[in-house]
Each structure stands twice: as structure tokens, then as C-alpha cells.
Design an enzyme around this catalytic site. Sequence first.
Site, PDB file in Angstrom:
ATOM      1  N   THR A   1       7.008   5.035   0.537  1.00 53.63           N
ATOM      2  CA  THR A   1       6.416   6.195  -0.136  1.00 53.63           C
ATOM      3  C   THR A   1       6.218   7.351   0.844  1.00 53.63           C
ATOM      4  OG1 THR A   1       5.254   4.791  -1.727  1.00 53.63           O
ATOM      5  CG2 THR A   1       4.353   7.003  -1.364  1.00 53.63           C
TER       6      THR A   1
ATOM      7  N   ALA B   1       9.191   9.678   1.333  1.00 54.19           N
ATOM      8  CA  ALA B   1       9.853  10.350   0.201  1.00 54.19           C
ATOM      9  C   ALA B   1       9.814  11.854   0.434  1.00 54.19           C
ATOM     10  CB  ALA B   1       9.158   9.985  -1.099  1.00 54.19           C
TER      11      ALA B   1
ATOM     12  N   ARG C   1      23.910  10.110  -8.917  1.00 53.04           N
ATOM     13  CA  ARG C   1      23.953   9.595  -7.550  1.00 53.04           C
ATOM     14  C   ARG C   1      25.104   8.633  -7.270  1.00 53.04           C
ATOM     15  NH1 ARG C   1      17.928   8.640  -5.269  1.00 53.04           N
ATOM     16  NH2 ARG C   1      17.687  10.886  -5.253  1.00 53.04           N
TER      17      ARG C   1
ATOM     18  N   SER D   1       0.817  -1.212   0.000  1.00 50.59           N
ATOM     19  CA  SER D   1       0.000   0.000   0.000  1.00 50.59           C
ATOM     20  C   SER D   1       0.851   1.261   0.000  1.00 50.59           C
ATOM     21  CB  SER D   1      -0.967  -0.021   1.192  1.00 50.59           C
ATOM     22  OG  SER D   1      -0.248  -0.238   2.399  1.00 50.59           O
ATOM     23  N   GLY D   2       1.934   1.239  -0.794  1.00 48.73           N
ATOM     24  CA  GLY D   2       2.652   2.472  -1.097  1.00 48.73           C
ATOM     25  C   GLY D   2       1.993   3.110  -2.307  1.00 48.73           C
TER      26      GLY D   2
ATOM     27  N   LEU E   1       8.815   7.508  -7.497  1.00 47.43           N
ATOM     28  CA  LEU E   1       7.392   7.712  -7.193  1.00 47.43           C
ATOM     29  C   LEU E   1       6.627   7.672  -8.519  1.00 47.43           C
ATOM     30  CD1 LEU E   1       7.599  10.604  -4.555  1.00 47.43           C
ATOM     31  CD2 LEU E   1       6.903   8.246  -4.112  1.00 47.43           C
TER      32      LEU E   1
ATOM     33  N   ARG F   1      19.228   4.875 -11.110  1.00 51.08           N
ATOM     34  CA  ARG F   1      17.963   5.611 -11.163  1.00 51.08           C
ATOM     35  C   ARG F   1      18.182   7.112 -11.029  1.00 51.08           C
ATOM     36  NH1 ARG F   1      14.082   7.487  -6.925  1.00 51.08           N
ATOM     37  NH2 ARG F   1      15.760   6.991  -5.482  1.00 51.08           N
TER      38      ARG F   1
ATOM     39  N   ALA G   1       2.397   2.674  -5.444  1.00 50.17           N
ATOM     40  CA  ALA G   1       2.024   1.767  -6.529  1.00 50.17           C
ATOM     41  C   ALA G   1       0.751   0.993  -6.171  1.00 50.17           C
ATOM     42  CB  ALA G   1       3.170   0.805  -6.832  1.00 50.17           C
TER      43      ALA G   1
ATOM     44  N   HIS H   1      22.304   6.089  -1.532  1.00 45.10           N
ATOM     45  CA  HIS H   1      22.103   7.543  -1.511  1.00 45.10           C
ATOM     46  C   HIS H   1      23.286   8.172  -0.807  1.00 45.10           C
ATOM     47  CE1 HIS H   1      20.361  11.469  -1.116  1.00 45.10           C
ATOM     48  NE2 HIS H   1      19.338  11.089  -1.843  1.00 45.10           N
TER      49      HIS H   1
ATOM     50  N   HIS I   1      19.542   2.657  -0.525  1.00 51.08           N
ATOM     51  CA  HIS I   1      18.367   3.513  -0.659  1.00 51.08           C
ATOM     52  C   HIS I   1      17.272   2.947  -1.554  1.00 51.08           C
ATOM     53  CE1 HIS I   1      16.145   7.229  -0.653  1.00 51.08           C
ATOM     54  NE2 HIS I   1      16.302   7.411  -1.950  1.00 51.08           N
TER      55      HIS I   1
ATOM     56  N   GLU J   1      17.127  18.465  -9.171  1.00 51.31           N
ATOM     57  CA  GLU J   1      17.895  17.398  -8.515  1.00 51.31           C
ATOM     58  C   GLU J   1      19.011  16.968  -9.431  1.00 51.31           C
ATOM     59  OE1 GLU J   1      15.786  14.112  -6.832  1.00 51.31           O
ATOM     60  OE2 GLU J   1      14.574  15.401  -5.550  1.00 51.31           O
TER      61      GLU J   1
ATOM     62  N   GLY K   1      10.622  14.740  -4.061  1.00 55.88           N
ATOM     63  CA  GLY K   1       9.471  14.974  -4.900  1.00 55.88           C
ATOM     64  C   GLY K   1       9.332  13.986  -6.025  1.00 55.88           C
TER      65      GLY K   1
HETATM   66  C1  LIG Z   1      13.569   8.115   2.826  1.00 55.20           C
HETATM   67  C2  LIG Z   1      13.211   7.950   1.380  1.00 55.20           C
HETATM   68  C3  LIG Z   1      13.086   9.072   0.578  1.00 55.20           C
HETATM   69  C4  LIG Z   1      12.747   8.943  -0.773  1.00 55.20           C
HETATM   70  N1  LIG Z   1      12.559  10.066  -1.538  1.00 55.20           N
HETATM   71  C5  LIG Z   1      12.092   9.926  -2.814  1.00 55.20           C
HETATM   72  C6  LIG Z   1      11.736  11.062  -3.595  1.00 55.20           C
HETATM   73  O1  LIG Z   1      11.822  12.207  -3.139  1.00 55.20           O
HETATM   74  N2  LIG Z   1      11.268  10.857  -4.845  1.00 55.20           N
HETATM   75  C7  LIG Z   1      11.123   9.614  -5.387  1.00 55.20           C
HETATM   76  O2  LIG Z   1      10.678   9.486  -6.542  1.00 55.20           O
HETATM   77  N3  LIG Z   1      11.447   8.530  -4.668  1.00 55.20           N
HETATM   78  C8  LIG Z   1      11.922   8.648  -3.403  1.00 55.20           C
HETATM   79  N4  LIG Z   1      12.228   7.531  -2.675  1.00 55.20           N
HETATM   80  C9  LIG Z   1      11.952   6.212  -3.265  1.00 55.20           C
HETATM   81  C10 LIG Z   1      10.439   5.991  -3.277  1.00 55.20           C
HETATM   82  O3  LIG Z   1       9.915   6.481  -2.078  1.00 55.20           O
HETATM   83  C11 LIG Z   1      10.094   4.526  -3.417  1.00 55.20           C
HETATM   84  O4  LIG Z   1      10.793   3.951  -4.487  1.00 55.20           O
HETATM   85  C12 LIG Z   1       8.593   4.379  -3.675  1.00 55.20           C
HETATM   86  O5  LIG Z   1       7.865   5.057  -2.689  1.00 55.20           O
HETATM   87  C13 LIG Z   1       8.200   2.921  -3.721  1.00 55.20           C
HETATM   88  O6  LIG Z   1       6.817   2.821  -3.780  1.00 55.20           O
HETATM   89  P1  LIG Z   1       6.136   1.395  -3.784  1.00 55.20           P
HETATM   90  O7  LIG Z   1       4.654   1.626  -3.797  1.00 55.20           O
HETATM   91  O8  LIG Z   1       6.717   0.575  -4.863  1.00 55.20           O
HETATM   92  O9  LIG Z   1       6.609   0.731  -2.415  1.00 55.20           O
HETATM   93  P2  LIG Z   1       6.461   1.217  -0.894  1.00 55.20           P
HETATM   94  O10 LIG Z   1       5.992   2.608  -0.781  1.00 55.20           O
HETATM   95  O11 LIG Z   1       7.703   0.876  -0.213  1.00 55.20           O
HETATM   96  O12 LIG Z   1       5.292   0.279  -0.359  1.00 55.20           O
HETATM   97  C14 LIG Z   1       5.454  -1.115  -0.254  1.00 55.20           C
HETATM   98  C15 LIG Z   1       4.255  -1.683   0.481  1.00 55.20           C
HETATM   99  O13 LIG Z   1       4.300  -3.100   0.467  1.00 55.20           O
HETATM  100  C16 LIG Z   1       4.010  -3.616   1.761  1.00 55.20           C
HETATM  101  N5  LIG Z   1       4.627  -4.952   1.829  1.00 55.20           N
HETATM  102  C17 LIG Z   1       5.921  -5.279   1.647  1.00 55.20           C
HETATM  103  N6  LIG Z   1       6.088  -6.619   1.720  1.00 55.20           N
HETATM  104  C18 LIG Z   1       4.860  -7.145   1.940  1.00 55.20           C
HETATM  105  C19 LIG Z   1       4.359  -8.476   2.100  1.00 55.20           C
HETATM  106  N7  LIG Z   1       5.166  -9.532   2.023  1.00 55.20           N
HETATM  107  N8  LIG Z   1       3.045  -8.642   2.326  1.00 55.20           N
HETATM  108  C20 LIG Z   1       2.202  -7.587   2.404  1.00 55.20           C
HETATM  109  N9  LIG Z   1       2.619  -6.308   2.244  1.00 55.20           N
HETATM  110  C21 LIG Z   1       3.926  -6.088   2.011  1.00 55.20           C
HETATM  111  C22 LIG Z   1       4.573  -2.577   2.696  1.00 55.20           C
HETATM  112  O14 LIG Z   1       4.013  -2.666   3.977  1.00 55.20           O
HETATM  113  C23 LIG Z   1       4.177  -1.288   1.943  1.00 55.20           C
HETATM  114  O15 LIG Z   1       2.847  -0.926   2.219  1.00 55.20           O
HETATM  115  C24 LIG Z   1      12.579   7.650  -1.324  1.00 55.20           C
HETATM  116  C25 LIG Z   1      12.729   6.520  -0.518  1.00 55.20           C
HETATM  117  C26 LIG Z   1      13.042   6.656   0.817  1.00 55.20           C
HETATM  118  C27 LIG Z   1      13.192   5.439   1.657  1.00 55.20           C
END
Ligand SMILES: Cc1cc2nc3c(=O)[nH]c(=O)nc-3n(C[C@H](O)[C@H](O)[C@H](O)COP(=O)(O)OP(=O)(O)OC[C@H]3O[C@@H](n4cnc5c(N)ncnc54)[C@H](O)[C@@H]3O)c2cc1C
Length: 522
Positions: free
Chosen positions: A44, A47, A276, A13-14, A378, A372, A16, A230, A337, A114, A50
Site C-alpha cells: 500500500t 502505491a 493493462r 497492516s496495509g 486500494l 484488474r 485493508a 504492469h 504487479h 488511467e 491513486g
Molecule cells: C509499486 C506499487 C504501486 C501500486 N500502485 C497502485 C495504485 O496507484 N492504485 C491502486 O489502487 N493500487 C496500486 N497498487 C496495488 C495496491 O497497492 C495493492 O493491491 C494494495 O495496497 C494491497 O493492499 P493490502 O492491504 O491488501 O496489502 P498490502 O498493502 O500489501 O499489505 C499486506 C500486509 O500484510 C503483511 N503480511 C503479509 N504476510 C504476512 C504474514 N504471513 N504474517 C503477518 N503479516 C503479513 C505485510 O507485512 C503487510 O503489512 C500498487 C502496488 C505496487 C506494488
Amino acid sequence: VKDPKRHPLIVGSGIAGLYVALRCREMGLRPTIVTQGRLEESNTRYAQGGIAAAVGPDDSPARHFADTVKAGDGLVDRAAARLLANDAPARIAALARYGVPFDTIEGHIALGREAAHSRDRILHAGGDATGLSIEETLKRRVLEGGIDIEERTTLRTLGPGDGVGPVAVVVRAPGGAAVTHEARPVVLATGGAGNLYRQSTNRPFAMGEGIAIAFRTGALVADMEFVQFHPTAFWREGAPRYLITEAIRGEGARLVNDAGERFMLEAHPDAELAPRDVVARAVEGEIARSEHPHVYLDATRIPRDRLFARFPSICRFLTLYGLDPSKDRIPVAPVAHYMIGGIATDLDGRTSIPGLYAAGEVAATGVHGANRLGSNSLLEGLVFGERVALQLRHPTRGGPKRPARTIELSLPPGDGGAEDTATLDMIRTRLWEDVGIVRTPEGLRAALAAMEALGRDVEPSSKGTVPGTVANAALTASLIARAALERTESRGAHYRTDWPRRRKIWERHVGLSARRASRGAR
Ligand SMILES: Cc1cc2nc3c(=O)[nH]c(=O)nc-3n(C[C@H](O)[C@H](O)[C@H](O)COP(=O)(O)OP(=O)(O)OC[C@H]3O[C@@H](n4cnc5c(N)ncnc54)[C@H](O)[C@@H]3O)c2cc1C
């Protein structure tokens, strides 16, 4: 469930997972979100900098595409990057429609800069709280939309389905029994694997569990050697490795060593705004040379008002540690990161297994190549999430190309040994020390041997036994080490001391898949 095709299971629930769920609902499907923690728990949410999109007057998707390709160091899938750049403005518009309050200046959208972006193209919200704004907004929409949600429910393994999609075996916390969902389309949106490293910006859950699950089920994974570090996480004993966003360098902050000297000028013509991987290695080199545990980010040139208005969360965080970034230098060092590799997908999020999709950080679309570009992740969750939702509505056949260099691996036979947190610590230390920013062949071999030995211990011993966190972590860690050992060159985020340069023969991806005999549900 009457028609499982209309009831996709979305894991994670990020950005995506939430976005795919919302779009499915809008298209008349009835998705269920399964997520390990609370709905908002994700990377997510944290982040900062941006989200990239060519919406500025002097910008264009063609430039965004070109910057993405350049940063990716010869390995970017051009079709994926074109799609990412071209679709970005429409996805931003969708976020704005859902209610994400992007920052504006005098009525115009505010755009930051950036590293390795040739234009100001980073949209942000709440200054440096972009992820929080997006996560909260999408969460609100999901709740309003009446989408079924199973919180504190962890996907542990997938089994063969009946053509519609796999069966998902989940465990409801705390200490719950395994529950099997009926076969249906499954979308893995489980995020990255940064927390497989001792030093990381990622949330605790981010140990690449989705990758291990997909691999065990027989899905092709790719680009696992590319883990992005990072360059600037806060570095103080006992403090969290809090990210200090690259956008702060975009505003003029500089990297200096203990003596106050700028060392990036020598490392790259773009100095602090170099890609990076270049900055991370330069910082790592400076740390090794100076024998000082960190370098400093000096933001004191940025006017105080501007600094505190643009980066309120960072400034608040630093204040907790007695630092005022308008006066004090910030101690920083590189940490793990972002996972560039993952489950191989085509442009529609289809994996090599019918009915199994992947979106967001867990997927390897090839869009980031070997490195990347900041703020493209995001965005990828939205762009490829949209494609997955369209596929779920009208599925068609397809899947990722199998890289010419695809290695078939046997899963460990497995003793079904007990899992404990000390083992997780061991994995995290091993990867950090031996599969980190600078890799040696001896280190890679030792790490791979250690992960395989661990796999033999913790992998379930029989079909029907559900793998645990450590078994999944060990498997993903071994895939990272295996791919890193295979790629005998340095490119993008992958750097080896024995092959310090790019090699033409390596202008290709490394695929990994489980040997057929050992596939199937466990
Ligand atoms: C501190 C930080 C700052 C960042 N800043 C930026 C930025 O400014 N701009 C940018 O583009 N990107 C940034 N990134 C990268 C970006 O945030 C991530 O790549 C992006 O949010 C990933 O989204 P996602 O939906 O794929 O996964 P996530 O947002 O990580 O969500 C994954 C989800 O899956 C769930 N999950 C995992 N495993 C399981 C399982 N086995 N069973 C059930 N649920 C599970 C988790 O609980 C979570 O809800 C940053 C990352 C970090 C850590």
C-alpha cells in the site's frame, strides 16, 4: 480474552488491515493487528497513481462499474463490481475524514486518468505518493485509537478453532518460537504475491503467504491463474523495478521502441491507454522482436512543471539514475504487479471457513474478473474491508460460491526439508520464465512439476510442525501454475500460446481446494 468474538485478529497492516482494524475499533470491538514487519510495511505504502471513485461531475458509479466489467474480460462478478463502484465515494469520504490529504485544484478534488477508465476518476495525494499518504494517515489513527499491535510477527499457519474462528500460529521475529493465539475471528489482509516472480514491483514479503495458509487450512482459493503484469517498471541493470505509474500515460506519455516509434497504435485503438494486459503483452512482444531488453516511456511532451508537480517521487527517483523525464526517455519493461486471484470470499469477506475472513489483495471476490482496472485495488481494500468489519460486529452465515470447475488437490506428504533463500530464487525464476506474461503448455507443466517436487521437499513432515516461508511460497506458486494449466484459453492477464483466444466454455472461474483428508493444522 473474555469473549474471543469481540477480539478479532487482523493479519497484515496495509490499507485493508488498517482500515478493518479502525472500523472494528469504532464499532466497539477490540482488534489486534499482527504484521510481519513494521506497521507501515506494505505494498500500500508504495502505491502511486491513486484510488478510483466516481466523484467527478461527468462521472457516475454506473460508468465506473461498466469500465470495471469491461476491463475484466468477461469474468467480473457483477454484484462485487457494483458494490465497489457504488460504495467508492463513501469510502473516499471516510479516508478524507481520517485525514488523507487528497490533492485539489482550485478547491476541487484533482482527478487523474488511467488506462481503460472512461473518465478522469483517480484521486491522488502528494502527487504520486497516494499510498504513502493513506498508509501514514491510517497508521496514525490506529496508534491514536490504542489498537493492539504485534509488529515483526508472522502468521505461519492456522488450525481448526471452536466455531468462533481458527487458531492462529504466529512466529515472533527474529528467530522466535511459534506462539498459538486462542481461537477467534481471523481476518487475512496479507496482500499479494508479486514477489513470487523474479521481476516484480512488489515488496519482499509479498509472496502470497496468506493464500498458502488459507489453502492448507481447507479454504477455497480462486482465479489463481490471473496475475497482473504492469507494463512499465523502470528497467536498468542493478536498479530496483520501480513502478512508473500508468497515470503518466494518462497525462500524455507514450511508449516507443529503440527507434523512437510508437508501437501501441497498432496494438489497440486506445494505444497507450489500452487495458493493462494488452499493453504488457505488446511491450513484451516489442522486446522479443527488437531483442532489446526494454522499451521507453517518453514523457517529454508533458510540460516540465506539470510533470514534476504531478509525479514528484518518480522524477526524484529518475534523477538518482541521471535521467530528467522532461528531456530523457525512461527505459521500461513489464513486471509482475498484482495478484487478481486469492482466497475466495463472498461480498462480506467470508471465506469457506467459518470465522476466517479475507480482505484486500489476498481475497478473490471476483471484482477484477480476469484483469484488474488500475486504481481499483486500494479501493477494494476499503470497500470489502468495510463489509468485513460489519460482519465481525454482527456475524452471519455465508461464504463464497464454489466454482463449477473446482479441483481438489492433495497436499504434498512432505519431507520437512530445510529452507533456504536459493530455493526462493529458484521459485521466482521459474514463475517468471514459465508462468509469466506469455505462457506455453510445456512451460506450465514444467513449472508445476518443479513446484510440486519442491513442495514434497519443504512441506512439513508432521502435524504440529510449522511451515516456513519457502513451503508457503512453493504452495502458492504451485496453485498459480496449476490454475494456469487448467485454463485452456487466453483471457485478461492469462495468455497461452496454445490457446491464444477467449473460449466461451471458460466464462467461469477456476477454484482450488485441498482434499479433505489432508486438511487441518500442521
Ligand atoms: C509499486 C506499487 C504501486 C501500486 N500502485 C497502485 C495504485 O496507484 N492504485 C491502486 O489502487 N493500487 C496500486 N497498487 C496495488 C495496491 O497497492 C495493492 O493491491 C494494495 O495496497 C494491497 O493492499 P493490502 O492491504 O491488501 O496489502 P498490502 O498493502 O500489501 O499489505 C499486506 C500486509 O500484510 C503483511 N503480511 C503479509 N504476510 C504476512 C504474514 N504471513 N504474517 C503477518 N503479516 C503479513 C505485510 O507485512 C503487510 O503489512 C500498487 C502496488 C505496487 C506494488
